[in-house]
Design a protein around this motif. Structure first.
Motif, short mmCIF file in Angstrom:
data_model
loop_
_atom_site.label_atom_id
_atom_site.label_comp_id
_atom_site.label_asym_id
_atom_site.label_seq_id
_atom_site.Cartn_x
_atom_site.Cartn_y
_atom_site.Cartn_z
N ILE A 142 0.84 -1.20 0.00
CA ILE A 142 0.00 0.00 0.00
C ILE A 142 0.88 1.25 0.00
O ILE A 142 1.79 1.37 0.81
N GLY A 144 0.33 4.94 0.68
CA GLY A 144 -0.66 5.87 1.22
C GLY A 144 -1.04 5.45 2.62
O GLY A 144 -0.21 4.95 3.39
N CYS A 146 -3.38 3.45 5.63
CA CYS A 146 -3.97 2.14 5.87
C CYS A 146 -4.42 2.06 7.32
O CYS A 146 -3.72 2.50 8.23
N ASN A 165 -8.10 -1.90 6.14
CA ASN A 165 -8.71 -1.01 5.15
C ASN A 165 -7.60 -0.31 4.37
O ASN A 165 -6.89 0.53 4.93
N ARG A 167 -7.13 2.16 2.66
CA ARG A 167 -7.64 3.49 2.30
C ARG A 167 -7.75 4.31 3.57
O ARG A 167 -7.57 3.79 4.66
N SER A 169 -10.08 6.13 6.33
CA SER A 169 -11.33 5.63 6.90
C SER A 169 -11.86 6.65 7.90
O SER A 169 -11.30 7.73 8.10
N SER A 172 -9.26 7.38 10.21
CA SER A 172 -8.18 8.24 9.71
C SER A 172 -8.46 9.69 10.03
O SER A 172 -7.55 10.45 10.39
N THR A 188 -1.91 12.01 -0.16
CA THR A 188 -2.10 12.56 -1.51
C THR A 188 -0.74 12.83 -2.15
O THR A 188 -0.51 12.51 -3.33
#
Length: 937
Positions: A142, A144, A146, A165, A167, A169, A172, A188
């Motif tokens: 990954i 980015g 997690c 996850n 991404r 969440s 986060s 980003t």
């Protein structure tokens, strides 16, 4: 996970119920069902037997977009731990934050009270799971952010990885606000090729993003549930998330952060004391400890007051003794306050996060006496900074929280500054739209060269980003907390009109304390909210409204209703989102309502109005006290009686005559001038037989401001902020009257969360139930509606069977709707009374028996997928035992469209017309944004 030696619970992926049952035979119960590709645990649950597994798996497979679910061994009762990890392309990793749920595994993390950093883990356990997290994110590759969730055995160091996850969440957002580390901004930059050692920490301005945050404070996240709206909902918390929002609080100790969190929730409590629970017997309290629901923390506090031992509470709840000891500290302080109120005890109470109101409650004093003692003894809050580095480096970002008896880190500037009040936790009736307004107001003030201070406590919002305002205070939105900050910052004044009802309700106490309110004055806000003053204004302006009156007792309510005539709309004053609003049809319903309405707003009267069924209209306008500018008018699809937040709203109006529109524009201008509005105003009208009646006036921003701003391209909040600060509309380039209508149609469609809330009736009425909304836009109304309805997640089937079961009053229109469905190609079935009526119109209809006639054929047909859509309007009451209620709930559990309003059914038919005629020409209009009036197809 197996490849890298990370333990996971035994599980199987299934696409049918038989495989789930086979796994259960092998491993035994309890089991957790997790549908694939769903958020918030939708469709999942804990199964304790074959029947429960069959039901939950069936539901879960329908909610999964790929028809798949994971069935795994339950580790309910273990500790739940989360790690937020960030990795770049060079394999650099940082652990941004670890969090611990006070609630053990079994409660969805979105419904759990969460603490950061983790409080009960040993250093060995922290490092063990941190190392596991780094191994996992590297193996998954990954780049980015997690989020990794663990279950940790409280009796050993054994753990399971229960979820990853890949991404950002919900956690986060919490981790970002808790640490000051901007996760989304960092990931980003990673996504476009930067590495952690190249990204500067925006908070310190000195360190890099590879520098792991350290916290010198405690953070508590507390969920905000909608049970005040859904009184009959199943309050039990499990793997399906039920909270609509959350708050976050910070303090130097857990007790302080916890008590701040409770008063931030805006549920009428400032402490762990709930009178209803306090009235229970000790045995009833002990029994209530077994319930895993939203009241559990308050029940534990009451158990501790009764002398129930911590070990017994731990045995029942599986909550760690450390947290129970912290709750006991709070209970012990209550006893100290009750026994001996003095400055030493007061300081100790404030250090534990007690508010003036809470101190007064237990010390038997008034709030004013407590405040006087606090000031006399110089017991005032200090403000500490969130800096990501526990003060190791100087921070450039002013992001503060309050505490007591600590060195103050705030250095107020002497610049011209304004406080903008946020809107607190997201809940039904007050959502992200008010944060949109708060943020746009701050941006406008900064453009004007004014320093901005935001006070808010919601970690999910943009207003609580550390770089949105010049200074951010993460604090409860109570009079005491806000005044403390104002004392420190000494601003020129406060803007309250963009923070929803939360901020408006603070206007009066702040004004009494001598604080300037920018925009509409407090007296004028009161004239819009106070029934008698508002009636007087309407009379002076010669503007009609449905007959009604304000009452303060059951007897006066009955007398008023008999005079006005049933049905009547009843609601408390000074509430938002139609809170406790109902349509009642007889004296018995009214008497029942009056006993409950006092809970919603005990200090204000109840309003009783005649229910006028007509077309509901909504207007947002901006006024500078003279000129009144109206960017647009919205027409609701559902007739008056359905709350505006639950209605499909259409811009521009589709059915209004020019005379009616002119009338609305005239009344809006008169009301804005009459109320001396300086900023935004929201007005709701009902149109019946070409006559316009005023339903409600809100002297503040509304949930439609973002919708209207986006479709008209008018920066409404920016303009309103400048007007509130003294500019005229003319000086800003705007004239009075209605803006020219745009050449397209926009539709706002509500989104509901009924699937998460068992025992909630999905019927729409005057009390708001939706938790969000989407927008559809096109040159043709039906196409815009199609985009909106599909975007809102309504699974409209293109063919199949429609069940009709409607009230007698709705049968004539239901007949027209059924005919249209039949013409498109749907099979029509109906319950006996409705079927007889539809057959009398010449329609082919099969009869299905009602539930009480032959149990439970309709429910089984819904479960089996033999009914694809339901049109059901309420006959009488919302009794959970009624056939209609059970049918409506079955449609929700099995993801079938259920239309409870005739008007919504017509709207769905418009959409089906589009689907069946194949009108899919999507046109992107650019003429408003580029020169030449070009259109792309």
């Amino acid at each position: 996970m197996e490849e890298i030696g990370q333990p996971v619970p035994e599980s199987v992926i299934v696409e049918n119920i038989e495989d789930a049952l086979k796994f259960a035979q092998e491993i035994g119960y309890p089991l957790i069902v997790r549908p694939a590709y769903t958020l918030g645990g939708t469709g999942g649950g804990i199964a304790n037997c074959d029947e429960e597994l069959r039901d939950i798996t069936n539901r879960g497979l329908k909610y999964s977009i790929i028809g798949q679910a994971l069935i795994e061994r339950s580790v309910a009762g273990w500790k739940e731990i989360e790690y937020e990890i960030v990795r770049d392309a060079n394999n650099n990793c940082v652990s941004v934050c670890n969090m611990e749920n006070i609630d053990p595994v079994g409660v969805h993390t979105g419904d759990s009270i969460v603490v950061a950093p983790s409080q009960t883990l040993s250093d060995f356990e922290c490092q063990m799971m941190r190392s596991a997290s780094l191994t996992i994110i590297r193996r998954l590759g990954i780049e980015g952010g997690c989020n990794i969730q663990y279950a940790l055995d409280p009796k050993s160091s054994k753990y399971y990885v229960i979820e990853v996850n890949p991404r950002v969440s919900r956690s986060s957002a919490l981790a970002s606000k808790a640490t000051g580390y901007p996760i989304a901004k960092v990931v980003t930059k990673i996504a476009i090729g930067y590495t952690l050692d190249e990204i500067t920490n925006a908070v310190t301005g000195q360190t890099k993003a590879c520098f792991e945050p350290s916290l010198d404070y405690v953070v508590v996240k507390f969920p905000r549930w909608p049970f005040d709206k859904f009184r009959f909902a199943d309050r039990v918390l499990g793997t399906q998330m039920k909270a609509t929002g959350e708050i976050m609080s910070l303090d130097r100790n857990l007790e302080g952060a916890l008590l701040k969190a409770i008063r931030s929730l805006e549920i009428g409590l400032n402490h762990l004391y709930v009178s209803d629970i306090a009235n229970l017997t000790t045995e009833a309290v002990r029994e209530k400890l077994t319930a895993v629901d939203d009241e559990r923390l308050f029940v534990i506090a009451e158990a501790l007051r009764r002398g129930i031992e911590i070990n017994e509470i731990h045995h029942i709840t599986a909550i760690d003794n450390f947290f129970l000891e912290k709750l006991k500290n709070i209970v012990n302080m209550e006893k100290r306050l009750a026994a001996n109120f003095n400055s030493e005890v007061l300081l100790a109470a404030k250090k534990l996060g007690f508010s003036d109101k809470a101190v007064a409650q237990f010390a038997g004093k008034t709030v004013y006496e407590v405040r006087d003692e606090r000031k006399k003894s110089a017991i005032m809050p200090s403000y500490k900074m969130v800096d990501t580095c526990a003060a190791e480096f100087a921070a450039q970002t002013p992001y503060y929280y309050s505490t007591y008896a600590q060195e103050d880190e705030v250095e107020p500037t002497s610049k011209r500054k304004i406080v903008v009040l946020g809107s607190g936790p997201i809940r039904i009736g007050q959502g992200i739209e008010f944060d949109y307004c708060s943020v746009h107001s701050v941006w406008a003030l900064r453009e004007m060269g004014i320093e901005t201070v935001i006070i808010n406590n919601n970690p999910e919002t943009v207003s609580t980003d550390f770089d949105t305002s010049d200074r951010l205070y993460f604090e409860p939105l109570t009079t005491e907390d806000v005044l403390n900050i104002i004392d420190k910052e000494k601003p020129e004044g406060v803007i309250v009109q963009f923070g929803g009802q939360t901020a408006i309700n603070l206007a009066q106490p702040l004004a009494r304390a001598g604080i300037k309110i920018f925009g509409t004055g407090v007296e004028d806000i009161d004239r819009a909210e106070d029934r008698e003053k508002f009636e007087e204004l309407l009379e002076n302006l010669n503007i009609p409204r449905p007959k009604g009156t304000a009452v303060t007792s059951s007897q006066s309510a009955v007398e008023a209703a008999e005079k006005i005539g049933y049905p009547v709309v009843v609601r408390p004053s000074y509430v938002l989102g139609g809170r406790a609003m109902e349509i009642v049809y007889n004296q018995a319903e009214l008497a029942d309502y009056m006993t409950r309405a006092v809970e919603a707003s005990p200090e204000h009267p109840v309003l009783v109005d005649h229910y006028t069924q007509g077309t509901e209209i909504e207007v947002d306008a901006i006024s500078d006290g003279e000129e009144v500018f109206i960017p647009g008018i919205m027409e609701h699809v559902e007739r008056a009686g359905v709350h505006s937040g639950d209605s499909i709203a259409v811009y521009p109006p589709q059915t209004l005559s020019k005379a009616v529109i002119d009338n609305i524009v005239d009344y809006t201008a008169k009301l804005a001038r009459g109320l001396k509005i300086k900023g935004v105003i929201n007005i709701q009208y009902v149109v019946a037989e070409e006559k316009v009646y005023v339903l409600e006036v809100n002297p503040r921003s509304s949930r439609t401001i973002p919708f209207l701003s986006k479709i008209t391209n008018v920066p409404m909040v920016n303009i309103a902020t400048r007007v509130a600060m003294g500019s005229s509309l003319k000086s800003l380039g705007y004239s009075g009257g209605l803006l020219e209508t745009k050449p397209y149609t926009a539709v706002k469609v509500p989104v509901f969360s009924f699937a998460k809330m068992q025992q909630v009736d999905i019927t729409l009425g005057p009390e708001m139930k939706s938790t969000g909304e989407v927008m559809g836009i096109d040159y043709q109304y039906s196409r815009a509606l199609y985009k909106g309805i599909i975007g809102a997640g309504m699974n409209v089937p293109e063919k199949g069977t429609v069940l009709f079961t409607v009230a007698d009053k709705d049968k004539p229109e239901a007949g027209d709707i059924a005919r249209k469905f039949a013409q498109i190609g749907y099979e029509i079935i109906a319950t006996s009374g409705t079927a007889d009526y539809l057959r009398s119109l010449g329609l082919q209809v099969s009869t299905v028996p009602k539930l009480h006639e032959q149990q439970p054929q309709i429910i089984e047909m819904i479960k089996a997928g033999k009914i694809n859509m339901v049109v059901n309007t309420i006959t009488k009451g919302r009794d959970a035992a009624s056939d209609g209620f059970k049918i409506r709930r079955a449609t929700v559990e099995h993801s079938i469209v259920c239309l409870t309003s005739i008007d919504t059914a017509w709207a769905v038919l418009d959409v089906l017309d589009i689907i069946h005629q194949g009108k899919f020409l999507y046109v992107l209009a650019l003429q408003d944004y580029v020169g030449g009036g070009e259109t792309c197809v």
